[in-house]
Design a protein around this motif. Structure first.
Motif, PDB file in Angstrom:
ATOM      1  N   LEU A 102       0.824  -1.210   0.000  1.00 56.09           N
ATOM      2  CA  LEU A 102       0.000   0.000   0.000  1.00 56.09           C
ATOM      3  C   LEU A 102       0.858   1.261   0.000  1.00 56.09           C
ATOM      4  CD1 LEU A 102      -3.134  -0.513   2.301  1.00 56.09           C
ATOM      5  CD2 LEU A 102      -3.080   0.128  -0.111  1.00 56.09           C
ATOM      6  N   SER A 103       2.023   1.195   0.621  1.00 54.72           N
ATOM      7  CA  SER A 103       2.892   2.375   0.677  1.00 54.72           C
ATOM      8  C   SER A 103       3.446   2.757  -0.685  1.00 54.72           C
ATOM      9  CB  SER A 103       4.054   2.124   1.650  1.00 54.72           C
ATOM     10  OG  SER A 103       3.572   1.888   2.953  1.00 54.72           O
ATOM     11  N   ARG A 104       3.412   1.846  -1.628  1.00 51.65           N
ATOM     12  CA  ARG A 104       3.948   2.124  -2.956  1.00 51.65           C
ATOM     13  C   ARG A 104       2.993   2.986  -3.785  1.00 51.65           C
ATOM     14  NH1 ARG A 104       8.107  -1.310  -4.510  1.00 51.65           N
ATOM     15  NH2 ARG A 104       7.537  -1.039  -6.705  1.00 51.65           N
ATOM     16  N   PHE A 105       1.744   3.101  -3.339  1.00 48.32           N
ATOM     17  CA  PHE A 105       0.757   3.858  -4.090  1.00 48.32           C
ATOM     18  C   PHE A 105       0.693   5.303  -3.592  1.00 48.32           C
ATOM     19  CE2 PHE A 105      -0.941  -0.558  -4.202  1.00 48.32           C
ATOM     20  CZ  PHE A 105      -0.797  -0.760  -5.569  1.00 48.32           C
ATOM     21  N   ASP A 106       0.134   6.174  -4.436  1.00 46.73           N
ATOM     22  CA  ASP A 106      -0.039   7.577  -4.054  1.00 46.73           C
ATOM     23  C   ASP A 106      -0.975   7.695  -2.866  1.00 46.73           C
ATOM     24  OD1 ASP A 106       1.582   8.263  -6.142  1.00 46.73           O
ATOM     25  OD2 ASP A 106      -0.070   8.676  -7.525  1.00 46.73           O
ATOM     26  N   ARG A 107      -0.851   8.834  -2.180  1.00 41.21           N
ATOM     27  CA  ARG A 107      -1.732   9.073  -1.033  1.00 41.21           C
ATOM     28  C   ARG A 107      -3.194   9.134  -1.473  1.00 41.21           C
ATOM     29  NH1 ARG A 107      -1.517   7.792   4.128  1.00 41.21           N
ATOM     30  NH2 ARG A 107      -2.386   9.357   5.527  1.00 41.21           N
ATOM     31  N   VAL A 108      -3.417   9.613  -2.674  1.00 45.94           N
ATOM     32  CA  VAL A 108      -4.792   9.684  -3.190  1.00 45.94           C
ATOM     33  C   VAL A 108      -5.391   8.293  -3.306  1.00 45.94           C
ATOM     34  CG1 VAL A 108      -6.191  10.344  -5.174  1.00 45.94           C
ATOM     35  CG2 VAL A 108      -4.366  11.848  -4.399  1.00 45.94           C
ATOM     36  N   ASP A 109      -4.597   7.331  -3.775  1.00 45.63           N
ATOM     37  CA  ASP A 109      -5.086   5.957  -3.891  1.00 45.63           C
ATOM     38  C   ASP A 109      -5.202   5.298  -2.531  1.00 45.63           C
ATOM     39  OD1 ASP A 109      -5.418   5.796  -6.699  1.00 45.63           O
ATOM     40  OD2 ASP A 109      -3.249   5.644  -6.941  1.00 45.63           O
ATOM     41  N   GLN A 110      -4.306   5.631  -1.626  1.00 43.88           N
ATOM     42  CA  GLN A 110      -4.423   5.081  -0.275  1.00 43.88           C
ATOM     43  C   GLN A 110      -5.712   5.534   0.395  1.00 43.88           C
ATOM     44  OE1 GLN A 110      -0.899   6.189   1.887  1.00 43.88           O
ATOM     45  NE2 GLN A 110       0.475   4.996   0.577  1.00 43.88           N
ATOM     46  N   ARG A 111      -6.156   6.749   0.067  1.00 41.15           N
ATOM     47  CA  ARG A 111      -7.395   7.272   0.650  1.00 41.15           C
ATOM     48  C   ARG A 111      -8.629   6.900  -0.171  1.00 41.15           C
ATOM     49  NH1 ARG A 111      -7.363  11.340   4.131  1.00 41.15           N
ATOM     50  NH2 ARG A 111      -9.458  10.525   4.419  1.00 41.15           N
ATOM     51  N   LEU A 112      -8.448   6.084  -1.212  1.00 33.95           N
ATOM     52  CA  LEU A 112      -9.548   5.614  -2.066  1.00 33.95           C
ATOM     53  C   LEU A 112     -10.300   6.793  -2.687  1.00 33.95           C
ATOM     54  CD1 LEU A 112     -10.999   2.708   0.140  1.00 33.95           C
ATOM     55  CD2 LEU A 112      -9.119   2.649  -1.499  1.00 33.95           C
ATOM     56  N   GLU A 113      -9.561   7.735  -3.234  1.00 27.93           N
ATOM     57  CA  GLU A 113     -10.156   8.944  -3.785  1.00 27.93           C
ATOM     58  C   GLU A 113     -10.256   8.929  -5.307  1.00 27.93           C
ATOM     59  OE1 GLU A 113      -7.792  12.095  -2.240  1.00 27.93           O
ATOM     60  OE2 GLU A 113      -8.598  11.939  -0.196  1.00 27.93           O
ATOM     61  N   ARG A 114      -9.916   7.798  -5.933  1.00 27.82           N
ATOM     62  CA  ARG A 114     -10.036   7.653  -7.379  1.00 27.82           C
ATOM     63  C   ARG A 114     -10.771   6.354  -7.679  1.00 27.82           C
ATOM     64  NH1 ARG A 114      -4.211   9.935  -9.099  1.00 27.82           N
ATOM     65  NH2 ARG A 114      -3.465   8.050  -8.097  1.00 27.82           N
ATOM     66  N   PRO A 115     -11.450   6.281  -8.832  1.00 24.34           N
ATOM     67  CA  PRO A 115     -12.148   5.029  -9.171  1.00 24.34           C
ATOM     68  C   PRO A 115     -11.224   3.824  -9.221  1.00 24.34           C
ATOM     69  CG  PRO A 115     -12.912   6.817 -10.578  1.00 24.34           C
ATOM     70  CD  PRO A 115     -11.749   7.357  -9.800  1.00 24.34           C
ATOM     71  N   THR A 116      -9.963   4.023  -9.613  1.00 20.84           N
ATOM     72  CA  THR A 116      -9.024   2.907  -9.696  1.00 20.84           C
ATOM     73  C   THR A 116      -8.353   2.583  -8.363  1.00 20.84           C
ATOM     74  OG1 THR A 116      -7.293   4.468 -10.381  1.00 20.84           O
ATOM     75  CG2 THR A 116      -8.536   3.371 -12.126  1.00 20.84           C
ATOM     76  N   SER A 117      -8.684   3.339  -7.315  1.00 25.99           N
ATOM     77  CA  SER A 117      -8.030   3.118  -6.028  1.00 25.99           C
ATOM     78  C   SER A 117      -8.385   1.763  -5.426  1.00 25.99           C
ATOM     79  CB  SER A 117      -8.398   4.232  -5.051  1.00 25.99           C
ATOM     80  OG  SER A 117      -7.993   5.497  -5.532  1.00 25.99           O
ATOM     81  N   ILE A 118      -9.581   1.257  -5.749  1.00 24.21           N
ATOM     82  CA  ILE A 118      -9.990  -0.044  -5.226  1.00 24.21           C
ATOM     83  C   ILE A 118      -9.030  -1.138  -5.695  1.00 24.21           C
ATOM     84  CG2 ILE A 118     -11.791  -1.793  -5.351  1.00 24.21           C
ATOM     85  CD1 ILE A 118     -12.428   0.437  -3.460  1.00 24.21           C
ATOM     86  N   PHE A 119      -8.557  -1.007  -6.936  1.00 30.36           N
ATOM     87  CA  PHE A 119      -7.632  -2.009  -7.451  1.00 30.36           C
ATOM     88  C   PHE A 119      -6.275  -1.902  -6.749  1.00 30.36           C
ATOM     89  CE2 PHE A 119     -10.667  -1.079 -10.842  1.00 30.36           C
ATOM     90  CZ  PHE A 119     -11.194  -2.354 -11.043  1.00 30.36           C
ATOM     91  N   CYS A 120      -5.919  -0.700  -6.329  1.00 29.52           N
ATOM     92  CA  CYS A 120      -4.700  -0.545  -5.530  1.00 29.52           C
ATOM     93  C   CYS A 120      -4.871  -1.227  -4.177  1.00 29.52           C
ATOM     94  CB  CYS A 120      -4.380   0.938  -5.340  1.00 29.52           C
ATOM     95  SG  CYS A 120      -4.053   1.832  -6.870  1.00 29.52           S
ATOM     96  N   LEU A 121      -6.063  -1.075  -3.589  1.00 29.63           N
ATOM     97  CA  LEU A 121      -6.343  -1.736  -2.314  1.00 29.63           C
ATOM     98  C   LEU A 121      -6.268  -3.258  -2.477  1.00 29.63           C
ATOM     99  CD1 LEU A 121      -7.363  -1.647   0.642  1.00 29.63           C
ATOM    100  CD2 LEU A 121      -9.685  -1.672  -0.287  1.00 29.63           C
ATOM    101  N   LEU A 122      -6.895  -3.766  -3.545  1.00 32.35           N
ATOM    102  CA  LEU A 122      -6.842  -5.209  -3.789  1.00 32.35           C
ATOM    103  C   LEU A 122      -5.415  -5.674  -4.034  1.00 32.35           C
ATOM    104  CD1 LEU A 122      -9.968  -5.687  -6.096  1.00 32.35           C
ATOM    105  CD2 LEU A 122      -9.709  -6.400  -3.713  1.00 32.35           C
ATOM    106  N   GLY A 123      -4.619  -4.817  -4.681  1.00 31.15           N
ATOM    107  CA  GLY A 123      -3.234  -5.177  -4.941  1.00 31.15           C
ATOM    108  C   GLY A 123      -2.417  -5.344  -3.675  1.00 31.15           C
TER     109      GLY A 123
END
Length: 512
Positions: A111-132
């Motif tokens: 999770l630390s490898r992703f942007d803070r925006v994705d960590q906060r689930l603020e983009r439609p693709t952030s869910i895939f970052c969470l799953l990753g």
């Protein structure tokens, strides 16, 4: 407005003086949640509850202060206290420690490898970052659990070890981590809460459907709240949706434990239900992140539109002042050169025509009609309005057309020049004169027919536009707009037909 990262740094600095208390509470919470997972191990349904790892992962990602070594040490101490309370042996304790902290470490690194925006689930693709992050962590649990812990929490005769450890971790991660990652910033809680009855309707529907599901009974009861949960995802921000999704997962476990006969359930069936709950929890989060992003884009668009309106009004104010200044300069100049008064009057009239056209553009921008394009018929009406007390005027629009704002000024100059000439020599110079303007369009051209009729006087009607006016028409129609115009005598008057490229105009459906 500061970013979420800047706020986290500020909160970290404010908490530096009482960091020991924060770490103490963090370790105590981890210890309590670990004990909750252990004490529910012997129940076939409640055995799905294992929230300690998901809690630690969500907190250290959401609050970087907790990800420091003291935060890990606090959770390790809390784990040791829980193990001492339960009385596990050394081998089981070491295995559980390696299992739990290994899952958290893998999830945190990914999770630390992703942007803070994705960590906060603020983009439609952030869910895939969470799953990753949570899926590999859960896979580690499915592989390492049997090796490090063994069959301590499941019946090896009923279900494979990998399915048990993987399913339990994935369910808890997807239910709890999104709620922690999307915790609102200080001062933003009001934006997350549904304050009006209209905003609370999805939550009420969710609660009602849950009650109906319990009354209906059976495994199908889990499906009853799903439509209302999706309604909540469309209506609310990600945090509140994550809270309601966590509530749904908790309700599903409690409802199954208290209201469903699980005597015939096998461990395999229970794990299938847990995986279904994990997958169901994904849908509201995907919908909510997409909807929230679109709402934020819409709010930004509205804000930009408001700023544009403010700038447009300021620009209009300055342009009107410029018109007034030029008119004043013309008046002052004419005082010193009286012979130039006719030229000054012509310049003033043309400035008035341009001001009318400018006012029309501003009005269309404020109303937003037809994409802020200007109707040819409306433009004619505005420019001919000063001559309403003169000759009879009739504007006939067989097929109206709309022109982009950039072409309004040259068209205004054309119509003004024709009207000026008409007031000197044509229909507008005679109270009984008739001015008729027709607009027609074929496949690739727009035809504007300016027709003037005057009473029979025996005199030859004047055709030619004054010298400068004729040059202006040539420059505007032929050079600038790439069109053409012709003048011809007709019975009782004269016509000027202007032909312009159809690509400059847009079709319009007339609504009379």
């Amino acid at each position: 407005m500061p970013s979420s990262g800047e706020i986290d740094v500020k909160v970290g600095r404010q908490s530096a003086g009482r960091a020991w208390l924060v770490y103490l509470m963090f370790g105590a919470a981890y210890s309590a949640l670990f004990l909750l997972g252990v004490y529910t191990e012997n129940n076939i349904i409640l055995g799905l509850v294992w929230p300690a790892n998901a809690f630690m992962l969500g907190m250290i990602v959401r609050f970087p202060l907790l990800a420091r070594p003291p935060g890990w040490l606090a959770c390790l101490v809390g784990f040791a206290i829980a193990i001492w309370t339960i009385g596990y042996g050394l081998a089981v304790s070491v295995g559980l420690g390696a299992y739990n902290f290994g899952i958290v470490a893998i999830g945190y690194v990914l999770l630390s490898r992703f942007d803070r925006v994705d960590q906060r689930l603020e983009r439609p693709t952030s869910i895939f970052c969470l799953l990753g992050a949570v899926v590999p962590a859960s896979l580690f649990g499915g592989i390492a659990g049997p090796a490090l812990v063994g069959s301590l929490y499941f019946n090896p005769a009923e279900v494979s070890a990998f399915r048990f450890w993987f399913s339990v971790e994935l369910l808890n991660q997807l239910a709890l981590v999104p709620m922690l990652l999307t915790l609102p910033e200080p001062g933003q809680w009001k934006q997350q809460l549904p304050l009006s009855f209209h905003d609370q309707a999805p939550i009420l529907a969710l609660a009602l459907s849950a009650v109906v599901g319990i009354l209906f009974g059976g495994i199908a009861a889990f499906a009853f709240p799903v439509p209302a949960l999706l309604w909540c995802a469309i209506s609310y921000r990600v945090f509140l949706t994550a809270v309601l999704t966590f509530t749904f997962c908790t309700w599903a476990i409690i409802a199954t434990f208290g209201f469903v006969d699980v005597a015939g359930f096998s461990d395999s069936t229970v794990l299938s239900i847990s995986m279904a709950g994990a997958l169901i929890s994904l849908s509201p989060l995907i919908v909510s992140t997409t909807t929230t992003t679109r709402k934020e884009y819409l709010e930004q668009t509205k804000s930009l539109a408001a700023e544009r309106e403010l700038v447009s009004r300021e620009l209009d104010y300055r342009i009107k002042n410029l018109f007034a200044l030029v008119n004043g300069l013309i008046g002052l100049t004419v005082r010193d050169f009286p012979d130039m008064r006719p030229l000054a009057d012509v310049l003033r009239s043309r400035l008035v025509a341009l001001r009318f056209a400018h006012d029309l553009i501003l009005n269309e921008q404020s109303t937003g009609t037809i994409g802020a394009r200007i109707s040819v018929r409306e433009l004619l009406g505005v420019l001919l309005r000063p001559y309403e007390d003169g000759a009879e005027r009739r504007v006939v629009v067989d097929e109206d057309a709309f022109v982009d704002r950039g072409l309004v000024t040259p068209l205004a100059l054309i119509f003004h020049e024709l009207a000026t000439n008409s007031t000197k020599y044509g229909a507008l110079s005679d109270p009984q004169g008739v001015l008729e303007v027709q607009v027609r369009r074929n496949s690739d051209q727009l035809h504007i027919i300016w027709s003037e009729k005057v009473p029979e006087t025996g005199d030859q009607p004047e055709v030619a536009v004054s010298g400068f006016g004729s040059q202006l028409l040539d420059l505007t129609i032929k050079s600038q707009l790439r069109g053409n115009y012709t003048r011809r005598f007709v019975e009782g008057g004269v016509e000027t037909e202007i032909t312009l490229p159809g690509r400059l105009f847009h079709r319009a459906v007339l609504t009379e």
